[in-house]
Design an enzyme around this catalytic site. Structure first.
Site, PDB file in Angstrom:
ATOM      1  N   SER A  54      -4.182  -4.269   3.453  1.00  0.00           N
ATOM      2  CA  SER A  54      -4.549  -3.312   4.493  1.00  0.00           C
ATOM      3  C   SER A  54      -4.140  -3.891   5.832  1.00  0.00           C
ATOM      4  CB  SER A  54      -6.052  -3.054   4.498  1.00  0.00           C
ATOM      5  OG  SER A  54      -6.409  -2.093   5.480  1.00  0.00           O
ATOM      6  N   ARG A 303       1.389  -0.401  -0.340  1.00  0.00           N
ATOM      7  CA  ARG A 303       0.518   0.361  -1.226  1.00  0.00           C
ATOM      8  C   ARG A 303       0.266   1.741  -0.629  1.00  0.00           C
ATOM      9  NH1 ARG A 303      -4.316  -1.398  -3.320  1.00  0.00           N
ATOM     10  NH2 ARG A 303      -4.691   0.783  -3.691  1.00  0.00           N
ATOM     11  N   THR A 339     -11.802   0.689   5.651  1.00  0.00           N
ATOM     12  CA  THR A 339     -12.671  -0.345   5.094  1.00  0.00           C
ATOM     13  C   THR A 339     -14.138  -0.042   5.360  1.00  0.00           C
ATOM     14  OG1 THR A 339     -10.929  -2.006   5.386  1.00  0.00           O
ATOM     15  CG2 THR A 339     -13.169  -2.805   5.044  1.00  0.00           C
ATOM     16  N   CYS A 495      10.312   4.155  -4.166  1.00  0.00           N
ATOM     17  CA  CYS A 495       9.641   2.951  -4.655  1.00  0.00           C
ATOM     18  C   CYS A 495       9.943   1.786  -3.727  1.00  0.00           C
ATOM     19  CB  CYS A 495      10.088   2.621  -6.073  1.00  0.00           C
ATOM     20  SG  CYS A 495       9.417   1.041  -6.667  1.00  0.00           S
ATOM     21  N   CYS A 518       6.918  -4.074 -10.281  1.00  0.00           N
ATOM     22  CA  CYS A 518       5.924  -3.152  -9.719  1.00  0.00           C
ATOM     23  C   CYS A 518       4.854  -3.894  -8.929  1.00  0.00           C
ATOM     24  CB  CYS A 518       5.278  -2.358 -10.847  1.00  0.00           C
ATOM     25  SG  CYS A 518       4.006  -1.205 -10.305  1.00  0.00           S
ATOM     26  N   CYS A 521       1.694   0.024  -6.091  1.00  0.00           N
ATOM     27  CA  CYS A 521       1.427   0.862  -4.913  1.00  0.00           C
ATOM     28  C   CYS A 521       1.061   2.288  -5.292  1.00  0.00           C
ATOM     29  CB  CYS A 521       2.627   0.849  -3.963  1.00  0.00           C
ATOM     30  SG  CYS A 521       4.044   1.810  -4.532  1.00  0.00           S
ATOM     31  N   CYS A 524       4.963   6.262  -7.010  1.00  0.00           N
ATOM     32  CA  CYS A 524       5.682   7.069  -8.002  1.00  0.00           C
ATOM     33  C   CYS A 524       4.765   8.120  -8.618  1.00  0.00           C
ATOM     34  CB  CYS A 524       6.285   6.174  -9.074  1.00  0.00           C
ATOM     35  SG  CYS A 524       5.097   5.060  -9.877  1.00  0.00           S
TER      36      CYS A 524
END
Length: 549
Positions: A54, A303, A339, A495, A518, A521, A524
């Site tokens: 984050s 992400r 958060t 991606c 991968c 995130c 896709c």
């Protein structure tokens, strides 16, 4: 298959801020009331914080609700915000500093902290364990368990040692069943079990479709004379133009570190757009480059972000459990913060569960009282006052949308008598490839901009190669026969880790999935225009291993 099982009062899926806040608060209440409640937290990352990424700017008031003496407990809130700037980037080399007087008040950060959310989660996990919570990192929740009446019974931990061919290897170990009176799902954005629960119980009925962004972040170590401790910079505009939107950030943390990132809204139209390459271009703008030049990039990650807000927030309770935090979509996009809202949703979950245990509520019931608690909380009020932010930006664009939000937030305090809604799912926004020209992205210079392979390397991503692919195609023919023909197969570009490729094999196009790249995130699963890809958990401990993101 016979599986071993363990029984708990509460199982929490995901050791992010919402799940850990739930665990801490529920154990605090149980101790205060003399109750004996068993709580288990499972986390798919190799350690708590390994998959946490984050920005992050944190509103600490919610931490006061959990631990009033967090200062003395050495919580990792080390950098208070000292200055706050927002720039409109007009082009690749032009910008305008926006005066504070015209900025929506939700964007101001006085009194907040620049933090590593991963490190905050590691600290929260320590507090939870000190209170008696059991935390199991490296154990992904792969399947749901249901009782005969349709309520959630618990979860199955993913099997270990399955080969890519679907057959057990010599190292095979079947996953264990974890049974609970109540299961709390705090998987983060687009959790695959949360997705199943929302569909099964129609938790999003009469809600607008959920909306998402893809957030990139890099950590840099920069020369001391370029560092301004506590400085916060946000940007809007370039390079996201012509059917795309989002914004960037640059945060100055301790030890001459800066966090730089770009959020690309996943409702973009141009199938040729590459969010990763837009982020690389972003860092070359003088406003950003003047801070990063002569620095060293030390970490990379990306992400998806759930940003539909109150209009898209599903019902958060169902028979046998709760869905909370970014798994439900509690992020306040008007503040670019999730958060504090995620933690508050977890605190509300803990208080709801504690009340149910004290009242002797039968296991597996739908804890509808969670909704009542939510409605009476500052979390509902905050999300209500920010409900128009995203739809305004989507409908009117950066400038007019920003003007609407200034009026809504600064004049009406978020209580404008108009509620805007965005009814089109992000994946359905993508236009055919022939509607846009291809984008000629500059080659990375290795100083400010980089390629995907070197970036993924910095994310410390690892998966055991001989395991079933965790990126499932509903129809293996769609990528070539539909997506390539109509959209030039955008998975090659959306991606951020180079998982998807179209290669030539014996003169024919072939869709290749490099699942070992991968970084979890979930883009896709969200953006595929045919909704043909489903992300599920790989073996435990796989994926990125972020040190301080």
């Amino acid at each position: 298959m016979e599986r071993e099982s363990m029984e708990f009062d509460v199982v929490i899926v995901g050791a992010g801020p919402s799940g850990l806040a739930t665990a801490c608060r529920l154990m605090q209440i149980s101790k205060d009331c003399g109750q004996d409640i068993s709580i288990c937290v499972v986390e798919k990352g190799s350690e708590v914080g390994a998959h946490i990424l984050s920005g992050a700017i944190f509103e600490s008031d919610v931490l006061e609700e959990l631990f009033a003496n967090w200062h003395e407990m050495n919580a990792p809130l080390n950098t208070a915000v000292t200055s706050d700037e927002i720039h409109l980037l007009k082009s690749a080399d032009k910008s305008k500093l926006l005066p504070n007087a015209i900025i929506p008040k939700t964007m101001h950060n006085k009194g907040n902290y620049i933090i590593s959310l991963g490190n905050l989660c590691r600290w929260l996990a320590e507090q939870a364990e000190n209170l008696g919570v059991e935390i199991f990192p490296g154990f992904p929740a792969s399947q749901l368990l249901y009782n005969e009446d349709g309520s959630v019974k618990g979860i199955i931990i993913g099997d270990m040692g399955m080969g890519a061919d679907g057959e057990p290897k010599d190292s095979y170990e079947p996953g264990m069943e974890l049974h609970a009176k109540y299961t709390v799902f705090s998987e983060g954005c687009r959790g695959h079990l949360g997705k199943e629960l929302i569909n099964k119980y129609q938790l999003d009925k009469n809600k607008t479709p959920q909306h998402y962004g893809l957030g990139f972040k890099e950590m840099w170590k920069i020369p001391a004379d370029q560092h301004q401790l506590g400085k916060v910079v946000h940007t809007a505009g370039w390079p996201l133009t012509e059917g795309s939107s989002g914004g960037g950030f640059l945060y100055h943390l301790e030890d001459n570190q800066v966090a730089v990132g770009l959020i690309v809204d996943l409702n973009y139209k141009n199938p040729h757009l590459s969010p990763f390459d837009e982020f690389q271009r972003y860092k070359t703008h003088p406003i950003i480059a003047q801070t990063l030049q002569n620095g060293e990039r030390t970490a990379y990650g990306a992400r998806a972000i759930t940003k539909g807000g109150l209009n898209s927030l599903p019902k958060m309770s169902f028979p046998g459990g709760l869905i909370i935090g970014c798994n439900a979509g509690t992020l306040n996009f008007a503040k670019i913060k999730g958060t504090h809202t995620a933690m508050k949703s977890g605190i509300l979950a803990a208080e709801t569960l504690a009340r149910a245990f004290m009242a002797g509520v039968e296991a597996g019931k739908d804890l509808n009282s969670y909704q009542e608690r939510f409605e009476e909380s500052w979390l509902k009020d905050e999300l209500y006052r920010s409900r128009n932010f995203g739809p305004a930006m989507h409908k009117f664009g950066t400038l007019l949308g920003g003007a609407f939000n200034y009026i809504d937030q600064n004049w009406f305090g978020g209580r404008c008598p108009i509620t805007l809604k965005d009814q089109t799912p992000d994946y359905a926004q993508m236009a055919p490839s022939n509607a846009y020209n291809k984008i000629d992205y500059p080659k990375p210079d290795g100083k400010l901009s980089f390629d995907k392979s070197s970036s993924v390397y910095l994310s410390n991503t690892y998966h055991e190669e001989d395991q079933p692919c965790h990126l499932k195609l509903n129809d293996p023919n769609i990528p070539i026969n539909i997506n390539l023909v109509k959209f030039d197969e955008p998975a090659q570009r959306y991606c951020p880790a180079g998982v998807y490729e179209v290669v030539q094999e014996q003169g024919e196009d072939k869709f290749v999935i490099n699942g070992q790249n991968c970084i979890h995130c979930k883009t896709c699963d969200i953006k595929d225009p045919s909704q043909n890809i489903t992300w599920v958990t790989p073996e435990g401990g796989g994926g990125p291993n972020y040190p301080n993101m």
